[in-house]
Design an enzyme around this catalytic site. Structure first.
Site, short mmCIF file in Angstrom:
data_model
loop_
_atom_site.label_atom_id
_atom_site.label_comp_id
_atom_site.label_asym_id
_atom_site.label_seq_id
_atom_site.Cartn_x
_atom_site.Cartn_y
_atom_site.Cartn_z
N SER A 128 0.24 -53.47 16.36
CA SER A 128 -1.10 -54.07 16.42
C SER A 128 -1.75 -53.81 17.77
O SER A 128 -1.08 -53.62 18.77
CB SER A 128 -1.01 -55.58 16.21
N LYS A 182 3.48 -58.17 10.36
CA LYS A 182 2.23 -57.54 10.76
C LYS A 182 1.11 -57.89 9.77
O LYS A 182 -0.04 -58.13 10.16
CB LYS A 182 2.40 -56.01 10.85
N HIS A 185 0.02 -61.37 10.47
CA HIS A 185 -0.79 -61.29 11.69
C HIS A 185 -2.24 -60.94 11.34
O HIS A 185 -3.17 -61.58 11.79
CB HIS A 185 -0.19 -60.25 12.65
N ASN A 186 -2.40 -59.93 10.52
CA ASN A 186 -3.76 -59.51 10.15
C ASN A 186 -4.46 -60.59 9.33
O ASN A 186 -5.66 -60.81 9.49
CB ASN A 186 -3.72 -58.21 9.35
N GLU A 189 -5.68 -63.09 11.60
CA GLU A 189 -6.84 -62.50 12.29
C GLU A 189 -8.11 -62.70 11.44
O GLU A 189 -9.17 -63.04 11.97
CB GLU A 189 -6.54 -61.02 12.52
P1 NBP Z 1 -5.38 -42.18 9.79
O1 NBP Z 1 -4.95 -43.38 9.04
O2 NBP Z 1 -6.80 -41.81 9.80
O3 NBP Z 1 -4.50 -40.94 9.26
C1 NBP Z 1 -4.73 -39.62 9.75
C2 NBP Z 1 -3.42 -38.92 9.98
O4 NBP Z 1 -2.66 -38.86 8.75
C3 NBP Z 1 -3.63 -37.49 10.42
O5 NBP Z 1 -2.63 -37.17 11.37
C4 NBP Z 1 -3.44 -36.71 9.13
O6 NBP Z 1 -3.07 -35.37 9.33
C5 NBP Z 1 -2.30 -37.47 8.54
N1 NBP Z 1 -2.06 -37.19 7.12
C6 NBP Z 1 -2.79 -37.50 6.02
BR1 NBP Z 1 -4.41 -38.31 6.05
N2 NBP Z 1 -2.24 -37.09 4.86
C7 NBP Z 1 -1.09 -36.49 5.23
C8 NBP Z 1 -0.06 -35.85 4.50
N3 NBP Z 1 -0.08 -35.79 3.16
N4 NBP Z 1 0.96 -35.32 5.19
C9 NBP Z 1 1.01 -35.39 6.53
N5 NBP Z 1 0.06 -35.98 7.28
C10 NBP Z 1 -0.98 -36.52 6.65
O7 NBP Z 1 -4.85 -42.27 11.31
P2 NBP Z 1 -4.90 -43.50 12.34
O8 NBP Z 1 -6.20 -44.21 12.30
O9 NBP Z 1 -4.42 -42.92 13.62
O10 NBP Z 1 -3.79 -44.51 11.79
C11 NBP Z 1 -2.45 -44.13 11.61
C12 NBP Z 1 -1.70 -45.30 10.99
O11 NBP Z 1 -1.74 -46.41 11.90
C13 NBP Z 1 -2.29 -45.81 9.68
O12 NBP Z 1 -1.26 -46.23 8.83
C14 NBP Z 1 -3.11 -46.99 10.10
O13 NBP Z 1 -3.29 -47.93 9.06
C15 NBP Z 1 -2.27 -47.54 11.22
N6 NBP Z 1 -2.97 -48.37 12.18
C16 NBP Z 1 -4.21 -48.04 12.61
C17 NBP Z 1 -4.87 -48.82 13.54
C18 NBP Z 1 -6.22 -48.45 14.04
O14 NBP Z 1 -6.79 -49.22 14.81
N7 NBP Z 1 -6.76 -47.30 13.66
C19 NBP Z 1 -4.24 -49.95 14.04
C20 NBP Z 1 -2.98 -50.26 13.63
C21 NBP Z 1 -2.35 -49.45 12.70
P3 NBP Z 1 -4.22 -34.24 9.43
O15 NBP Z 1 -4.71 -34.31 10.84
O16 NBP Z 1 -3.49 -32.99 9.15
O17 NBP Z 1 -5.28 -34.56 8.43
#
Ligand code: NBP
Length: 476
Positions: A128, A182, A185-186, A189
């Site tokens: 988080s 987690k 937690h959300n 939130e």
């Molecule tokens: P995203 O959730 O936007 O995912 C993008 C990533 O997933 C890219 O690296 C993409 O690769 C990869 N990907 C996908 Br889409 N399909 C794929 C596949 N079939 N095989 C391999 N790679 C694949 O990224 P994020 O916002 O950085 O979040 C990552 C995780 O963290 C998520 O589960 C999210 O829920 C969680 N999270 C996010 C936050 C936040 O604030 N954003 C907070 C806490 C947790 P590519 O570049 O090749 O398309």
């Protein structure tokens, strides 16, 4: 030298987590499905530490010391399974796969069981704090085996947020425990934000205050019991003016709240477990209602755009009354969330340490707050606490807020300003402390139409009344 740990999935969360690891001196292997992100990370941030870029998962796996530790940070759901399926054949018994995405805990339980069969450790880790947290220190909630935590714990604790030098990371429990915590937690939130939004609405519409004035109120609240990240940023958002129009930004933001689903999951799971998380449910529903533009328009047409009805109930110290109502309602929301974690712990045999959950939420995450110290103290004193509400500290806090809380609820209802969070929190409190609940009548009705039987207050057993016969009572 081999890399200490790996991250695959280098969108915003993964690349920031990799940078955090590198900044802490770990040699980090990095990989992304499309190589451009890997290249960009190393080009832009390579100087921050020791990165080992890999173009393929084979390369990534080959670059690691054993047992291997690979963090997956891809889009939750299908993409996570796709990466796991590709990764598993490349690994050896004892290796650890860590999913840092927002997975549903049931998926994590399934994946953990599958990988365990292959001799691998699967660690579902709730992370988080958004992108900022991933880079500078998130709150980390890892599940999985105790053995995997012996290897991973020191690294995760190193990169986690710290409060009073205590890392915001602890081994939560087996299999899906980390992702469950987690999720809750959300959910909390969601409830917290809804209560803050209702406070703002009352100060604005009943109190006639401007967003700038309300920002000032929240700033003041942030130096008391309510001190928290969400209260702090509420002051920031309310105090901000739209550069285009010059009006408070909150007045130009469309009033339709969106959601990604973790609040909904929390409520769905609470329904399965039979735990009343009314605060979280009201918050999820309030977002859904806000998004029903057509219905809202039809209702405005049918009933006339409601302005505030006259109410002098809150004429006196509105600001202080709302502060107390917010605090008491927040205690209820947290009490409910902690109940849900306790229930899941019993259901799945997780043996969750609830006080430790409060400890790791004190920093790094969105609901970080001074208040969490009190929750930890409450569970330190009594790990078997029936409800947070009955801990001495919270009991006194809620009791002293009660009169103001009732004034706010009555005032909101009279004024016609919706405050579902405040209202339902008070109803929950009143229900819990009631000597008798009308559930007795519900049982009577169920027995009448469905012979569902009832228990008596004065002796053991199950009973049924012969409603359509002579109305005598029989043992059931
Ligand atoms: P995203 O959730 O936007 O995912 C993008 C990533 O997933 C890219 O690296 C993409 O690769 C990869 N990907 C996908 Br889409 N399909 C794929 C596949 N079939 N095989 C391999 N790679 C694949 O990224 P994020 O916002 O950085 O979040 C990552 C995780 O963290 C998520 O589960 C999210 O829920 C969680 N999270 C996010 C936050 C936040 O604030 N954003 C907070 C806490 C947790 P590519 O570049 O090749 O398309």
């Amino acid at each position: 030298a081999p890399a200490r740990i790996a991250v695959t999935g280098l969108a915003v969360m993964g690349s920031n987590l990799a940078r955090n690891l590198a900044r802490h001196g770990y040699r980090v292997a990095v990989h992304n499905r499309s190589n451009a992100r890997t290249k960009a990370l190393v080009e832009e941030h390579g100087h921050e530490g020791d990165f080992v870029p890999a173009e393929t998962l084979e390369e990534l796996v080959a670059s690691l010391q054993t047992p291997r530790q690979i963090i997956i940070m891809v889009k939750a759901g299908g993409p996570t399974d796709a990466v796991i399926d590709e990764l598993v054949p490349l690994l050896e018994p004892g290796d650890m796969v860590i999913d840092g995405g927002n997975a549903h805990y049931a998926d994590t339980r399934r994946r953990e069981a599958n990988l365990r069969d292959a001799g691998l450790h699967f660690v579902g880790a709730g992370i988080s704090g958004g992108e900022e947290g991933a880079l500078n220190g998130p709150s980390i909630m890892p599940g999985g085996s105790a053995e995997s935590y012996r290897h991973l714990g020191p690294v995760l604790e190193d990169i986690a947020a710290k409060v009073d030098d205590v890392p915001c990371c602890v081994h939560v429990g087996p299999d899906g425990a980390g992702h469950f915590v987690k999720m809750v937690h959300n959910g909390i939130e969601y409830a917290d934000m809804q209560l803050i939004a209702e406070s703002y609405d009352l100060l604005r519409r009943v109190g006639g205050m401007t967003p700038t004035e309300i920002a000032e109120v929240f700033r003041g609240w942030n130096s008391g019991d309510l001190e928290s990240y969400l209260v702090e940023i509420t002051a920031e958002v309310l105090g901000h003016f739209d550069p285009e129009t010059g009006v408070p930004l909150v007045d130009v933001i469309a009033d339709e709240a969106e959601q990604k689903g973790t609040g909904r999951w929390t409520v769905q799971e609470a329904l399965e477990l039979g735990v009343p998380v009314t605060g979280i449910a009201e918050a999820v529903f309030a977002r859904s209602l806000s998004g029903r533009a057509g219905q809202r328009e039809a209702a405005r047409d049918a009933f006339g755009a409601t302005d505030v009805f006259a109410s002098d109930r809150l004429a006196g110290g509105l600001v202080e009354d709302v502060r107390q109502a917010l605090y008491a309602s927040k205690v209820v929301a947290y009490a409910q969330g902690f109940d849900q974690m306790r229930a899941a712990s019993a259901e799945y045999g997780w043996d969750l340490d609830l006080g430790a959950m409060a400890t790791i939420w004190r920093g790094g995450c969105i609901i970080r707050a001074r208040f969490l110290d009190r929750i930890r103290e409450a569970y330190d004193k009594n790990p078997e606490l029936a409800s947070l509400l009955v801990d001495d500290y919270f009991r006194d806090a809620v009791k002293s807020a009660e009169a103001a809380w009732r004034r706010v609820v009555v005032g909101a209802v009279e004024a016609g300003v919706p405050a579902p969070g405040f209202v339902s929190a008070l109803a929950y409190y009143d229900a819990l402390r009631s000597e008798r609940l009308p559930a007795s009548l519900v049982q009577g009705l169920r027995d009448f139409f469905g012979a569902h039987t009832y228990r008596r207050t004065d002796r053991e057993g199950s009973f049924h009344t012969l409603w359509s016969g002579d109305r005598s009572q029989v043992d059931a």
